[in-house]
Design an enzyme around this catalytic site. Structure first.
Site, short mmCIF file in Angstrom:
data_model
loop_
_atom_site.label_atom_id
_atom_site.label_comp_id
_atom_site.label_asym_id
_atom_site.label_seq_id
_atom_site.Cartn_x
_atom_site.Cartn_y
_atom_site.Cartn_z
NE ARG A 80 -2.08 0.75 4.15
CZ ARG A 80 -1.57 1.04 4.82
NH1 ARG A 80 -0.42 2.76 4.93
NH2 ARG A 80 -1.54 0.68 6.32
CG HIS A 90 -5.42 1.94 6.98
ND1 HIS A 90 -6.17 0.71 6.19
CD2 HIS A 90 -6.77 2.33 7.73
CE1 HIS A 90 -7.92 0.06 7.05
NE2 HIS A 90 -7.99 1.24 7.37
CE1 TYR A 116 1.90 3.06 8.03
CE2 TYR A 116 0.54 4.48 9.36
CZ TYR A 116 0.66 4.10 8.56
OH TYR A 116 0.09 3.99 7.51
#
Lengths: 386, 326
Positions: free
Chosen positions: A280, A284, A293
């Site tokens: 990805r 998200h 992150y």
């Protein structure tokens, strides 16, 4: 395909995981599970003994077009969210090959159970992309009839739909039909009990279902290491059906592997787990911030494996598409973007009384009573001249 | 068939048999429902007569049972699933609440969810933990579900017929301690709508509202009160969602006093909903506050204490006396 060349391109994080001494993986120490690949990141066609595919120039260009238009649609939706036209968007950026490859492997009479990011699969099923946006704009919970395109509504609760797919597939088998069912989910959902139960039920009843896991490496901020100690495709073995890991950024491999799994299901040989190893590239959803992150270098390493770029390289090298083709497709993309933008802005808010619509199929006196109270309350403003 | 005396268990079995015979899309699914006929034998003999493809023994996974039933319903089947005991429904709670209840609305009415979830519920049989609970309020609170419970053989038969034919998901609570109670069943009589309450006993001094296992307790209480010269009306609610408030109102306007009785904890229970609505509807008719008798806000106790926890004759009569004392 060559295992060595694929292994050399593995992301650092995954290599660390599978080389951990205590990891009970089936693969030899220090090596990555084998990825099925038919088109390298450099745009070279390679062969795989188990998954052959022979596509015409038209079909290859079709896959390319699907991926380009899906990416353009996705970019438009992301922009619309940023401009306040959508409340949220779950981008598929980077996962176009996994979705178009698997989506184009399906027959019309197959049935799809998506999660909430399968915009490319929806495209393949003929769902108008503007219909996908109602939920994200907040005007409905899914603006399409699932039975029109055999494409179920998006499912927000993680992994729930794998059981719906399994039950539906059990029904297909009972009907004696030779169609198949495909359930999409992610690496994070693989931790859910429902996914394990779907594996159990599908194996026990030999249901014609393909579990298509898009392992995009991240479940919001949690890496795959927080979900599993074995490569996900190997989970299938413990349930008694095959699992295969495919290069999720290779549209040809995704098409070939999914087709093979669907044919297996049609032959009455039961479920298959396909793990599409992909990435990805974005957040998200538009509400998280991946820079908090994950490292920039990680995304950069995956950009080199871009699913669209590698097919374009192949088409160009093989003289399967010329500059005029790419220019025309670019124009088509812009037209789609414009159509999506206009459609979203034109979406009317639902009627106020729609709150009560479809709560029950057979009606309910309590709902009728509350609807009447709500309608009277709304009407009281009109009477006051407001 | 003429009226016949049979147990609630047998009436349910007959009703399921009729459903399987009538509609080839009806399926029965659950743990041990096949050869064993279920731990309460409600599905006894059905697999033998209809085959493993219609009466399906499932893996021991409640979420899987309900989740696959949803998928089968999407394919056009009408699954009737059995959850073995009340306390075992919670692994399936997510599928019931987030998926089953909302599917029809999410699809703007384009798809239907004709799924019946049978749950043997309630205490009074000396069972171990998680086998005696009454979680009906948890389901009644969820829009999209209908929640019912029969108290007698006739209702068991007919309400199951109606539930199977419904295009909405029905949570069908079976009062397990009444399974062996016998009653008249006429399989040719025409029943009223599924959500309508029934007057189980007429009276004029006070209304007792109950459903499922507590209807019998309330009828016994009414009979005992009769000996003391009190005329008690007993209303069998039959449906906890929706609730037939019109029937409760009609009764309360006559008797002017209301006591609601259920096994589930009183706190946030269905009695609270009935008390609130009836207070609103019947404020000027009531001679006393609506009282509730039920379980305590404590985990269901070990079997040796369940008679203390469950509403019995004395606790119901005590509430009757308190109401009449206003």
């Amino acid at each position: 395909m060559t295992v060595e060349s694929t292994a050399a391109r593995k992301p650092r994080r995954s290599s660390k995981r599978t080389s951990a001494a205590k990891t009970p993986a089936k693969t030899p120490e220090g090596s990555e599970p084998q990825l099925v690949q038919l088109l390298t990141p450099e745009g070279e066609r390679v062969e795989h003994p188990d998954f052959e595919i022979d596509l015409s120039a038209d079909e290859l260009r079709g896959l390319y077009r699907d991926m380009v238009l899906t990416r353009r649609f996705d970019a438009e939706a992301t922009a619309l969210q940023r401009q306040g036209e959508l409340g949220l968007w779950a981008s598929l950026l980077g996962q176009e090959a996994a979705q178009i490859g698997s989506g184009r492997a399906l027959r019309d009479d197959d049935y799809v159970f998506p999660t909430y990011r399968e915009h490319g699969v929806a495209w393949c099923r003929g769902v108008d992309p503007t219909n996908l946006l109602g939920m994200f704009r907040g005007v409905n919970h899914g603006g399409w009839d699932p039975n029109t395109n055999n494409f179920h509504l998006y499912t927000i609760v993680i992994g729930s739909q794998t059981l719906h797919a399994t039950g539906y597939a059990m029904g297909v088998a009972k009907d004696g039909a030779d169609s198949a069912v495909i359930a999409y989910f992610g690496d994070g959902a693989s931790s859910q009990g429902d996914v394990a139960e779907a594996f159990t039920f599908s194996a026990v009843y030999n249901a014609p279902v393909v579990f298509f896991c898009q392992n995009n490496q991240w479940a919001i901020s949690e890496p795959t290491e927080k979900q599993t100690r074995v490569p996900l495709y190997q989970r299938a073995q413990g349930f008694g059906f095959p699992g295969v890991r495919v290069d999720g950024n290779d549209v040809l491999a995704c098409l070939a592997v999914t087709k093979s799994a669907l044919e297996r299901a049609r032959r009455g040989e039961g479920p298959t787990l396909v793990e599409a190893f992909t990435y990805r590239m974005g957040a998200h959803t538009t509400s998280d911030d991946p820079t908090k992150y994950r490292a920039d270098e990680e995304r950069a390493s995956w950009e080199a494996k871009d699913p669209i770029l590698r097919l374009r390289t192949y088409l160009e090298k093989q003289d399967l598409a010329d500059a005029a083709y790419f220019t025309a497709l670019e124009e088509e993309s812009e037209t789609l973007g414009k159509r999506v933008r206009e459609a979203v802005r034109a979406m009317p808010d639902p009627d106020r009384l729609a709150i009560f619509d479809h709560a029950y199929a057979d009606g309910n006196p309590l709902v009728d009573e509350e609807r009447a109270q709500f309608a009277a309350y709304q009407a009281s403003f009109a009477e006051e001249g407001n | 068939m003429a009226a016949e005396k049979m147990s609630i268990a047998k009436a349910l079995n007959e009703s399921l048999r009729k459903a399987l015979e009538t509609d080839p899309k009806v399926l029965i699914m659950g743990e041990d429902v096949g050869k064993l006929g279920g731990v309460f034998r409600i599905t006894d003999g059905l697999q033998k007569d209809f085959g493993e493809d219609r009466v399906i023994d499932t893996p021991l996974a409640e979420s899987g049972i309900v989740g696959t039933a949803i998928g089968l319903a999407l394919r056009g089947y009408r699954p009737i699933v059995e959850i073995q005991f009340d306390g075992f429904v919670f692994p399936a709670y997510d599928q019931i609440v987030t998926q089953l209840a909302k599917m029809h609305a999410r699809a703007l009415g384009k798809i239907k969810m004709p799924v019946v979830i049978r749950i043997p519920y309630g205490g009074g049989i000396g069972a171990v933990e998680h086998h005696s609970e009454s979680p009906e309020a948890l389901f009644a609170h969820v829009a999209g579900l209908k929640v019912v419970s029969p108290s007698n053989a006739s209702d068991a038969y007919w309400m199951m017929q109606q539930a199977v034919q419904s295009d909405d998901p029905i949570i069908f609570f079976e009062p397990k301690r009444r399974y062996w109670d016998k009653g008249e069943l006429d399989t040719e009589s025409i029943p009223g709508p599924l959500h309508k309450a029934a007057v189980a006993r007429e009276g004029s001094d006070l209304t007792l509202v109950a459903y499922g296992p507590m209807v019998k307790v309330c009828l016994e209480a009414a009979a005992a009160a009769q000996e003391e010269g009190k005329s008690i009306e007993v209303l069998d609610l039959r449906s906890m969602s929706p609730i037939d408030f019109d029937a409760v109102q009609t009764s309360v306007e006559k008797t002017r006093r209301l006591v609601v009785v259920h096994e589930a904890p009183v706190f946030y229970g269905s009695g609270a909903e009935i008390a609130a609505r009836i207070t609103e509807r019947c404020f000027y008719h009531l001679e006393a506050p609506v009282l509730r008798v039920g379980g305590y806000h404590a985990p269901y106790p070990p079997a040796r204490l369940e008679d203390e926890y469950l509403p019995g004759l004395d606790r119901v009569l005590d509430a009757v006396d308190r109401s009449l004392a206003y």
